[in-house]
Design an enzyme around this catalytic site. Structure first.
Site, short mmCIF file in Angstrom:
data_model
loop_
_atom_site.label_atom_id
_atom_site.label_comp_id
_atom_site.label_asym_id
_atom_site.label_seq_id
_atom_site.Cartn_x
_atom_site.Cartn_y
_atom_site.Cartn_z
N THR A 185 -39.72 47.87 3.01
CA THR A 185 -39.08 48.86 2.15
C THR A 185 -38.31 49.93 2.91
OG1 THR A 185 -41.10 50.21 2.13
CG2 THR A 185 -40.83 48.59 0.36
N LYS A 186 -38.41 49.95 4.25
CA LYS A 186 -37.73 50.98 5.02
C LYS A 186 -36.22 50.75 5.04
CE LYS A 186 -41.39 53.32 6.34
NZ LYS A 186 -42.49 52.63 5.68
N ASN A 187 -35.47 51.79 5.41
CA ASN A 187 -34.01 51.64 5.48
C ASN A 187 -33.61 50.51 6.42
OD1 ASN A 187 -34.45 54.14 4.17
ND2 ASN A 187 -32.49 54.94 4.89
#
Length: 369
Positions: A185-187
């Protein structure tokens, strides 16, 4: 409407062929652990972060734990961090046997308040872990000044902030080390777990490379100099992340554009939109608002087909596992208040401007009704 909080399928659709080629190259090469893709990614992320060294590890939590261990922090030591963050920011401190000490946060940026950090320093304090929460850097000038005054280590928890900037410098270039998470889910997210530590300290780099592979010596993997860990970034994940890293600046700018549109559309509502300090580049890992009747708004948006999230419902100093630290109600009032009011709206590069407007209209409709 059916608008998710994050749409990883849409992201993958745009880079599918590049990712598949990268994966095929790894599979054809037959090297799956600490191979050439990991080495290249380490170099690329270090350069991206304006740091000298990158050390790929199993996940962001391991990055924090290994860094504390490599710096010799353990039982009897205290480490100051934020109560308004994901549990790993404090868990890592406990995992090495040290004691987490929580300092309250700034009511605008939600990052550690340097004045509150100063109040928490004792003769047992060994380090500060500022968390660049939601993608906005902490006040690194003040934090580094405090660290110099008291001879403390600074470990940047940049797990939500890769690519963000403070006064023109990238996060990851300030502290003794910085830690990234590549959770999906991180950038910059992989297709599984992954993490990395960046540092300018050659000695720390060597220690971390040893610790991630069972504390092995440089002589051979069968000679061990320390009790280490089994925490290595997979070659497949590294190959995928190298593809994604090429797009990261573009994706971060797209998030900033969505955030700016939200800011404009929600400016005349009871909602408090994210504050972005002028000397910092916020990359909006999450678009966090403060909302009156938050739970009612969440339910209303859910009924409209709009996903939201609460980050975070319980401040870390009130977690059951830390009850022995005896932080009473009201001891860190800003963090406690934020946990009752904050929530995330969808904000990701593939989200259309039309959907941003629909979400904003739904928020307005809730309050108008």
């Amino acid at each position: 409407m059916n608008i998710p909080l994050l749409d990883l399928k849409a992201q993958y659709a745009k880079i599918r062929e590049e990712v598949r080629r990268a994966v095929d190259e790894v599979l054809d090469g037959g090297r799956y652990i600490l191979g050439p893709e990991v080495k290249k990614l380490e170099e690329e992320v270090a350069t991206f972060s304006q740091a000298k060294y990158g050390i790929g590890v199993g996940n962001g939590t391991d990055a924090l734990v290994l860094t504390l261990d490599a710096l010799g922090i353990g039982p009897g030591d205290e480490v100051i961090t934020s109560p308004f963050t994901f549990f790993a920011s404090a868990e890592c401190i406990s995992r090495v046997g040290a004691t987490p000490v929580f300092a309250d946060v700034d009511p605008k940026t939600y990052n550690l308040d340097p004045a509150k950090v100063r109040e928490k320093i004792t003769d047992r304090t060994k380090a500060i872990i500022p968390v660049h929460i939601f993608g906005q850097p902490a006040d690194m000038d003040e934090i580094m000044e405090i660290a110099r005054e008291h001879d403390l280590y600074v470990i940047e928890d940049a797990c939500q902030a890769i690519g963000s900037e403070y006064k023109g410098r990238r996060v990851g270039s300030f502290g003794h080390a910085a830690c990234y998470s590549f959770f999906p889910t991180k950038n910059l997210g992989g297709y599984g777990d992954g993490g990395m530590i960046v540092t300018n300290d050659e000695s720390l780099d060597r220690k971390l490379r040893s610790l991630r592979v069972h504390g092995k010596s440089e002589k051979s993997k069968y000679y061990n100099n320390a009790i280490g860990y089994n925490s290595r970034l997979d070659e497949l994940q590294a190959a995928i992340l190298r593809v994604k890293l090429r797009y990261l600046n573009e994706w971060n700018e797209a998030r900033r554009q969505k955030a700016a549109l939200y800011d404009e559309l929600l400016k005349d509502t009871p909602v408090v939109t994210p504050f972005a300090a002028e000397d910092r580049k916020h990359i909006y890992h999450l678009y966090i608002i403060q909302a009156e009747n938050r739970d009612g708004l969440i339910q209303y948006l859910k009924e409209k087909g709009i996903a939201t999230g609460v980050y975070y419902p319980v401040p870390l100093h009130h977690q059951e596992v830390y009850k022995d630290l005896e932080y009473g109600k009201g001891s860190l009032p800003v963090a406690e208040e934020l946990c009752t009011r904050t929530m995330a709206l969808p904000c990701y590069p593939e989200l259309s401007d039309e959907n941003v407007r629909m979400i904003a209209d739904a928020v307005k409709s809730f309050y108008n009704s």
